[in-house]
Motif scaffolding. Structure first.
Motif, PDB file in Angstrom:
ATOM      1  N   ALA A 132       7.821  33.338 -39.465  1.00 15.10           N
ATOM      2  CA  ALA A 132       8.730  32.425 -40.163  1.00 15.10           C
ATOM      3  C   ALA A 132      10.083  33.086 -40.405  1.00 15.10           C
ATOM      4  O   ALA A 132      11.138  32.468 -40.206  1.00 15.10           O
ATOM      5  CB  ALA A 132       8.114  31.997 -41.493  1.00 15.10           C
ATOM      6  N   ILE A 133      10.079  34.349 -40.817  1.00 16.41           N
ATOM      7  CA  ILE A 133      11.340  35.055 -41.102  1.00 16.41           C
ATOM      8  C   ILE A 133      12.091  35.375 -39.816  1.00 16.41           C
ATOM      9  O   ILE A 133      13.312  35.215 -39.743  1.00 16.41           O
ATOM     10  CB  ILE A 133      11.055  36.336 -41.902  1.00 16.41           C
ATOM     11  CG1 ILE A 133      10.539  35.984 -43.305  1.00 16.41           C
ATOM     12  CG2 ILE A 133      12.309  37.208 -42.006  1.00 16.41           C
ATOM     13  CD1 ILE A 133      10.129  37.177 -44.137  1.00 16.41           C
ATOM     14  N   SER A 134      11.361  35.816 -38.787  1.00 14.96           N
ATOM     15  CA  SER A 134      12.032  36.204 -37.539  1.00 14.96           C
ATOM     16  C   SER A 134      12.609  35.005 -36.792  1.00 14.96           C
ATOM     17  O   SER A 134      13.584  35.143 -36.057  1.00 14.96           O
ATOM     18  CB  SER A 134      11.064  36.978 -36.632  1.00 14.96           C
ATOM     19  OG  SER A 134       9.941  36.187 -36.310  1.00 14.96           O
ATOM     20  N   PRO A 191      15.221  34.278 -43.709  1.00 20.79           N
ATOM     21  CA  PRO A 191      14.618  34.387 -45.042  1.00 20.79           C
ATOM     22  C   PRO A 191      14.475  33.044 -45.751  1.00 20.79           C
ATOM     23  O   PRO A 191      13.555  32.845 -46.547  1.00 20.79           O
ATOM     24  CB  PRO A 191      15.590  35.303 -45.794  1.00 20.79           C
ATOM     25  CG  PRO A 191      16.289  36.080 -44.727  1.00 20.79           C
ATOM     26  CD  PRO A 191      16.406  35.150 -43.563  1.00 20.79           C
ATOM     27  N   GLY A 192      15.382  32.104 -45.481  1.00 19.93           N
ATOM     28  CA  GLY A 192      15.328  30.805 -46.136  1.00 19.93           C
ATOM     29  C   GLY A 192      14.072  30.017 -45.830  1.00 19.93           C
ATOM     30  O   GLY A 192      13.698  29.122 -46.595  1.00 19.93           O
ATOM     31  N   ALA A 193      13.400  30.345 -44.720  1.00 21.83           N
ATOM     32  CA  ALA A 193      12.160  29.652 -44.380  1.00 21.83           C
ATOM     33  C   ALA A 193      11.103  29.848 -45.468  1.00 21.83           C
ATOM     34  O   ALA A 193      10.246  28.979 -45.672  1.00 21.83           O
ATOM     35  CB  ALA A 193      11.622  30.154 -43.035  1.00 21.83           C
ATOM     36  N   ILE A 194      11.162  30.980 -46.171  1.00 20.84           N
ATOM     37  CA  ILE A 194      10.185  31.250 -47.227  1.00 20.84           C
ATOM     38  C   ILE A 194      10.325  30.234 -48.358  1.00 20.84           C
ATOM     39  O   ILE A 194       9.325  29.800 -48.943  1.00 20.84           O
ATOM     40  CB  ILE A 194      10.356  32.684 -47.775  1.00 20.84           C
ATOM     41  CG1 ILE A 194      10.229  33.702 -46.637  1.00 20.84           C
ATOM     42  CG2 ILE A 194       9.337  32.977 -48.871  1.00 20.84           C
ATOM     43  CD1 ILE A 194       8.932  33.608 -45.866  1.00 20.84           C
ATOM     44  N   THR A 206      10.870  25.360 -39.676  1.00 20.86           N
ATOM     45  CA  THR A 206      10.041  26.563 -39.563  1.00 20.86           C
ATOM     46  C   THR A 206       9.284  26.829 -40.848  1.00 20.86           C
ATOM     47  O   THR A 206       8.075  27.099 -40.834  1.00 20.86           O
ATOM     48  CB  THR A 206      10.917  27.787 -39.226  1.00 20.86           C
ATOM     49  OG1 THR A 206      11.589  27.561 -37.992  1.00 20.86           O
ATOM     50  CG2 THR A 206      10.055  29.036 -39.112  1.00 20.86           C
ATOM     51  N   GLY A 207       9.969  26.746 -41.988  1.00 22.25           N
ATOM     52  CA  GLY A 207       9.329  27.023 -43.266  1.00 22.25           C
ATOM     53  C   GLY A 207       8.217  26.047 -43.592  1.00 22.25           C
ATOM     54  O   GLY A 207       7.124  26.442 -44.008  1.00 22.25           O
ATOM     55  N   ILE A 208       8.481  24.763 -43.380  1.00 24.71           N
ATOM     56  CA  ILE A 208       7.473  23.750 -43.718  1.00 24.71           C
ATOM     57  C   ILE A 208       6.272  23.842 -42.778  1.00 24.71           C
ATOM     58  O   ILE A 208       5.122  23.786 -43.225  1.00 24.71           O
ATOM     59  CB  ILE A 208       8.097  22.339 -43.661  1.00 24.71           C
ATOM     60  CG1 ILE A 208       9.119  22.179 -44.802  1.00 24.71           C
ATOM     61  CG2 ILE A 208       7.014  21.273 -43.774  1.00 24.71           C
ATOM     62  CD1 ILE A 208       9.844  20.853 -44.795  1.00 24.71           C
ATOM     63  N   SER A 209       6.523  24.010 -41.480  1.00 20.55           N
ATOM     64  CA  SER A 209       5.402  24.079 -40.540  1.00 20.55           C
ATOM     65  C   SER A 209       4.556  25.317 -40.783  1.00 20.55           C
ATOM     66  O   SER A 209       3.318  25.258 -40.760  1.00 20.55           O
ATOM     67  CB  SER A 209       5.912  24.062 -39.092  1.00 20.55           C
ATOM     68  OG  SER A 209       6.741  25.174 -38.833  1.00 20.55           O
ATOM     69  N   ARG A 210       5.205  26.454 -41.035  1.00 18.92           N
ATOM     70  CA  ARG A 210       4.453  27.683 -41.298  1.00 18.92           C
ATOM     71  C   ARG A 210       3.722  27.605 -42.638  1.00 18.92           C
ATOM     72  O   ARG A 210       2.608  28.119 -42.784  1.00 18.92           O
ATOM     73  CB  ARG A 210       5.380  28.888 -41.273  1.00 18.92           C
ATOM     74  CG  ARG A 210       5.807  29.309 -39.880  1.00 18.92           C
ATOM     75  CD  ARG A 210       4.632  29.813 -39.068  1.00 18.92           C
ATOM     76  NE  ARG A 210       4.932  29.819 -37.646  1.00 18.92           N
ATOM     77  CZ  ARG A 210       4.046  30.131 -36.708  1.00 18.92           C
ATOM     78  NH1 ARG A 210       2.810  30.424 -37.054  1.00 18.92           N
ATOM     79  NH2 ARG A 210       4.374  30.118 -35.439  1.00 18.92           N
ATOM     80  N   ALA A 227       7.593  40.555 -33.408  1.00 17.59           N
ATOM     81  CA  ALA A 227       7.214  39.390 -34.223  1.00 17.59           C
ATOM     82  C   ALA A 227       5.787  39.535 -34.687  1.00 17.59           C
ATOM     83  O   ALA A 227       5.044  40.402 -34.231  1.00 17.59           O
ATOM     84  CB  ALA A 227       7.387  38.093 -33.426  1.00 17.59           C
ATOM     85  N   GLY A 228       5.421  38.668 -35.612  1.00 18.65           N
ATOM     86  CA  GLY A 228       4.040  38.605 -36.052  1.00 18.65           C
ATOM     87  C   GLY A 228       3.611  39.835 -36.820  1.00 18.65           C
ATOM     88  O   GLY A 228       4.376  40.454 -37.560  1.00 18.65           O
TER      89      GLY A 228
END
Length: 468
Positions: free
Chosen positions: A91-93, A97-100, A277-281, A344-345
């Motif tokens: 999510a971050i990569s 950071p806003g995805a959090i 990205t944030g919502i899906s993750r 990643a990951g």
């Protein structure tokens, strides 16, 4: 492009399509609607959920298969682990950071979603072909909405059967063992060894078969022993890292919030990419609204459906608001996310721990991931076999179990690009019948919740132990 590459690309496009905006609106918008419809009632009774987990209201004569705490541990074992470690790093990569922040949003509305889905899983339990009481979205649809909605129930069962494959967990577990132990010790070359992967997968399959033989009762006992300890162990590790960089913590939270509404950390400043990205993750991490959590919570021993809803709503709090946030802070505070090109990951998270613990970082991470990944494998068998029995009856469930054990070994040595896309896509498909039925049956939960909490308050005043 080769034929296999074409298949991989097509399946990846399928996964991206089903996890598009309509599904995210259904999950988050539906969760927000449930939050408003409940008038925030679930959030006002978190203390009661702790009492339930302590066994204050347990009755061995209640219908169901496992106590509340084992049902929650089983549900958490299906979400905690690689999703909280690798998922946050991805999510971050990819979203910055806003995805959090948007993962937090899914957790906050997910509390209400899980309250409703888990309550319905107990409220509308049904009998399988062997006459055993079962819970889950397919039974909720069949018992709560009637036979004309059976196609929706069948859709969930088929998607669940395909989405609960053990190949991803098996592959990633073997990869972590290989990279953290076998390669550093010189047991296998850096490029890997087919024999090592196969042998490790075989051991993993045998261990899973032993736990699976005890069905949900043994899985619940295993999960309740493993999950709390591993969560505390991981929190201890992350708190050491956070404490090491404690002066930068306020800045890390400020970065998460500011980037959530600007998208500056994403190439091109694409705010939509951050939110998506944030919502899906977040949805993939805590599984609120996906329906898998209902399969576990539907097995709880209780005559009060609301009780299991109250217990289930702790899931997004533990999974996303606590564990995922700690992982995010470790990645942001150590600064490894700024040099994550090509990384990643779980590797990104391992690099973050290495900044404080050195070469022991990945090993400490493995000690937490290994038991949780294994618990996910046995939990997914339970989810998958419930879907299989719903579709084909209990007579042939031994066939499914044999195939599942075989897939653990295959997953250890296989390339998972195509299979992983199928699994992710099936998760999205499961959300459609789950959220649709939950929204349609929400009024039953509201009535039951009003009745339950009125009785609970009255009984507390009268100093009675258990409302009846």
């Amino acid at each position: 492009m080769s034929f296999l590459q074409s298949i991989d690309s097509a399946l990846a496009a399928f996964a991206n399509f089903v996890w598009g905006t309509p599904l995210l609106v259904l999950l988050v918008g539906g969760g927000l609607a449930l939050l408003i419809y409940s008038r925030g009632r679930p959030y006002r009774h978190i203390g009661h959920s702790i009492d339930l987990l302590r066994g204050k209201y347990d009755d061995p004569n209640d219908p169901g298969q496992v106590p509340h705490r084992q049902a929650l541990s089983t549900a958490l074992s299906g979400t905690l682990g690689l999703g909280n470690i690798a998922g946050v790093a991805i999510a971050i990569s990819t979203g910055g950071p806003g995805a959090i922040f948007w993962m937090w949003v899914t957790a906050l509305v997910g509390v209400a979603t899980k309250f409703y889905t888990a309550t319905l899983a107990v409220m509308f339990r049904g009998r399988d072909s062997a006459g055993e009481l079962q819970g889950g979205p397919m039974y909720v649809i069949r018992e709560g909405l009637g036979k004309r909605w059976m196609p929706l129930a069948l859709l969930f069962a088929v998607a669940g059967l395909c989405g609960m494959l053990p190949v991803f967990q098996s592959n990633q577990t073997v990869q972590l063992l290989r990279e953290s132990f076998a390669v550093p010790l010189g047991w296998v070359p850096a490029e890997g060894s087919l024999m090592f992967d196969f042998a490790t997968g075989l051991v993993l399959a045998i261990a899973a078969a032993v736990v699976i033989a005890g069905r949900i009762q043994r899985i619940g006992k295993f999960a309740v022993r493993v999950v709390p300890g591993m969560v505390l162990f991981y929190l201890a590790l992350t708190l050491i890292v956070i404490g090491y960089f404690w002066q930068q913590v306020p800045a890390a939270f400020a970065l998460i919030i500011s980037d959530a509404f600007s998208g500056q950390a994403v190439a091109g400043g694409a705010l939509g990419a951050v939110i998506t990205t944030g919502i899906s993750r977040g949805a993939f991490s805590n599984e609120a609204g996906i329906g898998t959590e209902s399969l576990a919570h539907g097995a709880a021993k209780t005559r009060e459906p609301i009780r299991e809803g109250v217990v289930a709503m702790l899931g997004p709090i533990i999974d996303t608001l606590i564990i995922c946030t700690c992982t995010a802070l470790v990645i942001l505070l150590t600064g490894v996310w700024q040099h994550a090109e090509g990384i990643a990951g779980v590797t990104l998270t391992a690099n973050a721990f290495s900044e404080v613990f050195g070469h022991f970082g990945p090993i400490l991470l493995l000690l937490m991931v290994l038991p949780l990944a294994f618990s996910t494998i046995v939990t997914f068998w339970y989810y998958g076999v419930k879907c299989f029995v719903f579709l084909f009856g209990s007579r042939f469930q031994g066939l499914y179990t044999g195939m599942y054990i075989l897939l653990i070994v295959i997953g250890a040595v296989a390339s998972l690009n195509a299979v992983n896309s199928i699994i992710i896509g099936m998760y999205a498909i499961m959300a459609i019948p789950t959220m649709t039925s939950t929204l349609m049956l929400a009024k039953h939960v509201n009535r039951a919740a009003h009745d339950y909490f009125v009785r609970l308050k009255a009984n507390e005043r009268a100093s009675l132990k258990d409302p009846v």
